[in-house]
Write a protein that holds these residues in place. Structure first.
Motif, mmCIF file in Angstrom:
data_model
loop_
_atom_site.group_PDB
_atom_site.id
_atom_site.type_symbol
_atom_site.label_atom_id
_atom_site.label_comp_id
_atom_site.label_asym_id
_atom_site.label_seq_id
_atom_site.Cartn_x
_atom_site.Cartn_y
_atom_site.Cartn_z
ATOM 1 N N VAL C 223 0.852 -1.194 0.000
ATOM 2 C CA VAL C 223 0.000 0.000 0.000
ATOM 3 C C VAL C 223 0.889 1.246 0.000
ATOM 4 C CG1 VAL C 223 -1.701 1.317 1.309
ATOM 5 C CG2 VAL C 223 -1.955 -1.147 1.080
ATOM 6 N N TYR C 538 -8.025 2.969 -8.305
ATOM 7 C CA TYR C 538 -7.390 2.594 -7.042
ATOM 8 C C TYR C 538 -8.239 1.770 -6.086
ATOM 9 C CZ TYR C 538 -3.256 5.329 -8.001
ATOM 10 O OH TYR C 538 -2.096 5.775 -8.550
ATOM 11 N N VAL C 539 -9.591 1.913 -6.152
ATOM 12 C CA VAL C 539 -10.394 1.256 -5.121
ATOM 13 C C VAL C 539 -10.159 -0.247 -5.121
ATOM 14 C CG1 VAL C 539 -12.734 0.707 -4.381
ATOM 15 C CG2 VAL C 539 -12.142 3.058 -4.968
ATOM 16 N N VAL C 540 -10.277 -0.879 -6.283
ATOM 17 C CA VAL C 540 -10.150 -2.340 -6.332
ATOM 18 C C VAL C 540 -8.763 -2.795 -5.868
ATOM 19 C CG1 VAL C 540 -10.220 -4.361 -7.823
ATOM 20 C CG2 VAL C 540 -11.964 -2.583 -8.039
ATOM 21 N N ILE C 542 -6.368 -1.287 -4.096
ATOM 22 C CA ILE C 542 -5.973 -0.967 -2.714
ATOM 23 C C ILE C 542 -6.795 -1.765 -1.709
ATOM 24 C CG2 ILE C 542 -5.930 0.863 -0.948
ATOM 25 C CD1 ILE C 542 -4.688 2.699 -2.867
ATOM 26 N N VAL C 543 -8.088 -1.911 -1.978
ATOM 27 C CA VAL C 543 -8.903 -2.734 -1.075
ATOM 28 C C VAL C 543 -8.339 -4.150 -1.052
ATOM 29 C CG1 VAL C 543 -11.165 -3.817 -0.781
ATOM 30 C CG2 VAL C 543 -10.991 -1.357 -1.239
ATOM 31 N N ASP C 544 -7.981 -4.667 -2.220
ATOM 32 C CA ASP C 544 -7.406 -6.008 -2.324
ATOM 33 C C ASP C 544 -6.100 -6.093 -1.515
ATOM 34 O OD1 ASP C 544 -7.114 -8.632 -3.314
ATOM 35 O OD2 ASP C 544 -5.718 -7.896 -4.836
ATOM 36 N N ILE C 546 -5.268 -4.414 1.024
ATOM 37 C CA ILE C 546 -5.504 -4.311 2.467
ATOM 38 C C ILE C 546 -6.194 -5.570 2.987
ATOM 39 C CG2 ILE C 546 -6.761 -3.036 4.257
ATOM 40 C CD1 ILE C 546 -6.250 -0.506 2.523
ATOM 41 N N VAL C 547 -7.239 -6.000 2.263
ATOM 42 C CA VAL C 547 -8.008 -7.159 2.733
ATOM 43 C C VAL C 547 -7.166 -8.437 2.668
ATOM 44 C CG1 VAL C 547 -10.029 -8.585 2.251
ATOM 45 C CG2 VAL C 547 -10.189 -6.097 2.127
#
Lengths: 153, 50, 559
Positions: C223, C538-540, C542-544, C546-547
């Protein structure tokens, strides 16, 4: 907009689209995409985690080899590997500390190896010789010393 | 095209010259050529190292 | 109403007296810091080039990576930032009829914050507490004060952004139904992009501070790296947008021409602002942890940034051709000879524009997915950004100096200084061609970037790079000579050139050209579109990240 300008934008954008089609076809139809492995690992427990508890080279098929490799400042384990000419080598790598780069000069092997992530890349070594393997991401004072070789016989 | 310009009356030529963008299209053609040549060269290098 | 009258009066005063002295002080202060930084950063650049080629050994109290970290921070961050702010605030002051007193305060606040920040960060580098290079990828952990310094720099940038937004809004309020002057429109684009680009690195640095202090045990390296490039690549594109403001608006005036269709210029600015931020992802094409499909989406997004630049190529050639033909240039390319090649105010930005042809083409190569494996982290990349930033951007900045500084200092550009500028431009061009050219070639042979002198145990492959590294050293030497001449010229124009009035060269539209459409002023909409593009990009991933994150990394010091 000027007619000639429209023409130029159409042609140049067309060129960009052709570039994308070529690399996209290679990536998705021929499996030639950039190294993008998504497995993860605890970066502080690399030595205890399979397969990195036993880094080394093993033969997995007809002239096909698997190299399980750990990178840490400032070296590669295992190092000075030897394979026969024409061998396909699959590298499975991770970092035990900071971000490193895995590059074999004169080939397309170039991949980031980051702590917490397992990276994979393959190459078929057709031409015999001593290949230079080096770290291409700054990793500390001894970064320029971080290298090894792959000998293809 | 250049010859036609020379032969036309002077006033007309000035107008032609001012609005002509033939040089521009040649220049951007050069830009396009640099893009294609550079890309093709590195693509060739990539393929030769497969 | 009263305010408008006062403003009009102020505008008239500016027309009559030239520059507004308090505004000029802001710009001159920023420019002074810029060129002091250029001198130090340039010296470090040469030291590094010679060490890299094995031509010089560093004394034991300093190491190559310290020098490299300082060179990167000083030139890529401080020089370009301070020059940009000095130049953009001068543009704004000129175009909008003076800065508001409140806005000047923002500019000064930004100046102080940045100076504090840079001093903190650079001190840590000098003390060898932060040899992490300007990308500071975690888990390399610098001293917390280094990151705190960066926070100050970013806060300074935010202060300058807010100042620009306030002045712009104020002008729009007082000129209902009018579009802003082009230079102000460019400034708005630059600072809107800068504002949103800086958010990425701000979040990164704020998470790294507690981690480097040991309050938080681990950090997510993936990240951090992604947030850095959210900022990092946009930043170089901000410099590029600054340079294009001079190409579109200033250069036509200097060559005695008119600027291109204003609607299209504004469209280019809007596209560059909206499309830019996702470009950072092409620095991560060979990273693990990002899927091939996400990477390919970013190949598309990065290539789309090329489109406004292709429009710029056409527009600039058209402007040059029209001006040259008006001066009597005949035939297909006769107009080229009619351009004022002996005028440094034209020569420097012109070579800068030409350099963007291979520079931009190189960028297209770099972002072409698996082709990135050929060049990633090799000297090719170093060559690439020395052509794009070191030539396209910096030479434009140098060219701007020869009218901006005399204008601000109420002095004149003398023919001698112009001649010196032409010589400087030639030296810089030759130096860059030698250095960046050899870096491109050495990179293709596998020579890695960011690596001090090594032959890897005299490996024949590594020895084959040495001749290129020598050429690089020669280029770097010429470049330092160029830096010294440029700094001398700047000091001369600031303090010693003959007093006088220098015009601010703003070009006019073609006769009968349609005026700029009002819809281009809908900045709220452009920001929404920018955020949508950022979200898409970025949403997809970065969420990936982090999760599905692996256990994090503790701070590590390997120097």
């Amino acid at each position: 907009m000027h007619r000639l300008e429209e023409m130029w934008i159409a042609i140049s954008t067309g060129i960009l689209i052709i570039f994308m089609v070529v690399v996209g076809y290679q990536t998705f139809a021929l499996g030639m995409g950039p190294p993008s492995n998504k497995e993860t690992i605890d970066p502080q427990k690399v030595d205890q985690t399979e397969p990195f508890d036993e880094p080394g080279i093993s033969k997995i098929g007809d002239n096909e080899y698997e190299v399980v490799m750990t990178l840490q400042a400032f070296g590669f384990t295992p190092n000075n590997i030897e394979v026969p000419a024409g061998a396909k080598v699959n590298f499975i790598m991770t970092s035990k500390d900071v971000t490193h780069g895995f590059q074999i000069a004169g080939t397309n092997i170039n991949a980031m190896v980051m702590p917490g992530h397992i990276q994979k890349i393959s190459h078929t070594f057709d031409k015999p010789g001593e290949y230079l393997v080096l770290c291409n991401e700054y990793c500390g004072t001894g970064h320029q010393l971080m290298s090894t070789t792959i000998t293809v016989k | 095209m250049a010859a036609a310009n020379k032969n036309s009356p002077k006033k007309h030529t000035d107008n032609e010259n001012e609005s002509s963008l033939r040089g521009t299209i040649v220049s951007v053609g050069f830009v396009g050529a640099v893009i294609v040549i550079m890309w093709a060269a590195i693509f060739g290098l990539y393929m030769s190292r497969i | 109403m009263k305010q408008t009258q006062a403003l009009n009066l102020q505008q008239k005063t500016i027309k009559a007296l030239g520059v507004n002295t308090s505004d000029a002080k802001v710009s001159l202060s920023y420019l002074s810091v810029a060129f002091l930084t250029l001198l130090i950063g340039g010296i470090l650049g040469l030291v590094q080039g010679l060490e890299r080629a094995g031509l010089m050994e560093l004394p034991p109290w300093i190491n190559y990576y310290q020098v490299l970290t300082a060179h990167g921070i000083l030139l890529l961050l401080v020089f370009s930032t301070t020059f940009t702010i000095g130049y953009q605030y001068a543009n704004l002051s000129h175009a909008l009829g003076g800065l508001l007193p409140k806005v000047r305060k923002f500019a000064w606040t930004g100046f102080i914050l940045m100076v504090i920040g840079v001093v903190l960060a650079v001190t840590m580098v000098v003390l060898n507490e932060a040899s992490v290079l300007y990308t500071f990828y975690p888990p390399l952990a610098a001293h917390p004060v280094f990151y705190i310094g960066l926070v100050f720099v970013v806060l300074g940038i935010f202060a300058c952004c807010i100042g620009v937004f306030i002045n712009y809004r104020h002008w729009r309020k007082n000129h209902p139904g009018q579009t802003t002057p082009l230079l102000a429109f460019f400034a708005m684009g630059v600072f809107v992009l800068w504002f949103f680009a800086s958010i990425g690195v701000t979040v990164e640095v704020l998470t790294l501070i507690p981690w480097s202090m040991g309050i938080v045990e681990t950090t997510n390296v993936m990240v951090g790296r992604t947030l850095f490039w959210w900022f990092g690549h946009s930043l170089v594109n901000i410099w590029y947008l600054v340079a294009t403001s001079a190409w579109y608006v200033i250069v036509p005036k200097i060559i005695g021409g008119r600027h291109f269709n204003e609607k299209l210029i504004r469209l280019v600015v809007i596209l560059l602002v909206i499309l830019n931020i996702p470009g950072g992802f092409h620095h991560q094409i060979i990273d693990p942890g990002i899927s091939e499909s996400i990477k390919f989406l970013h190949v598309f997004m990065s290539l789309s940034i090329a489109v406004p630049s292709l429009m710029t190529a056409f527009a600039m050639f058209a402007v040059l051709e029209r001006a040259g033909r008006r001066k009597g240039g005949k035939g297909l390319l006769g107009w080229i000879g009619k351009l004022p090649w002996g005028d440094v105010r034209f020569l420097a930005p012109m070579i800068a524009m030409i350099a963007f042809i291979p520079g931009g083409a190189g960028g297209i190569v770099n972002t072409s997915n698996q082709m990135n494996q050929v060049i990633h982290n090799t000297l090719w990349v170093v060559g690439h950004f020395h052509v794009t930033v070191g030539m396209s951007v910096v030479m434009t900045f140098f060219g701007i100096c020869y009218w901006l500084i005399p204008y601000l200092a109420k002095r004149k550009l003398t023919p001698q200084m112009n001649r010196l500028g032409v010589i400087q431009t030639i030296i810089w061009t030759v130096g860059m061609i030698l250095m960046a050219g050899s870096q491109h070639l050495a990179g293709l042979l596998g020579d890695p970037r960011r690596t001090s002198y090594t032959t890897y145990g005299d490996h024949p492959t590594a020895l084959s790079w040495v001749p290129y590294e020598y050429v690089m050293g020669i280029g770097a030497t010429l470049l330092l000579l160029g830096v010294i001449i440029q700094v001398y010229a700047v000091i001369n124009m600031m303090f010693f050139a003959p007093k006088g009035k220098t015009a601010f060269p703003v070009s006019e539209p073609e006769d009968g050209a349609p005026s700029a459409p009002m819809w281009t002023e809908r900045w709220g909409l452009w920001v929404v579109l920018l955020l949508m593009v950022v979200a898409m990009a970025y949403v997809v991933p970065i969420v990936d990240m982090i999760v599905n994150a692996p256990p994090g990394s503790p701070p590590i010091r390997t120097w």
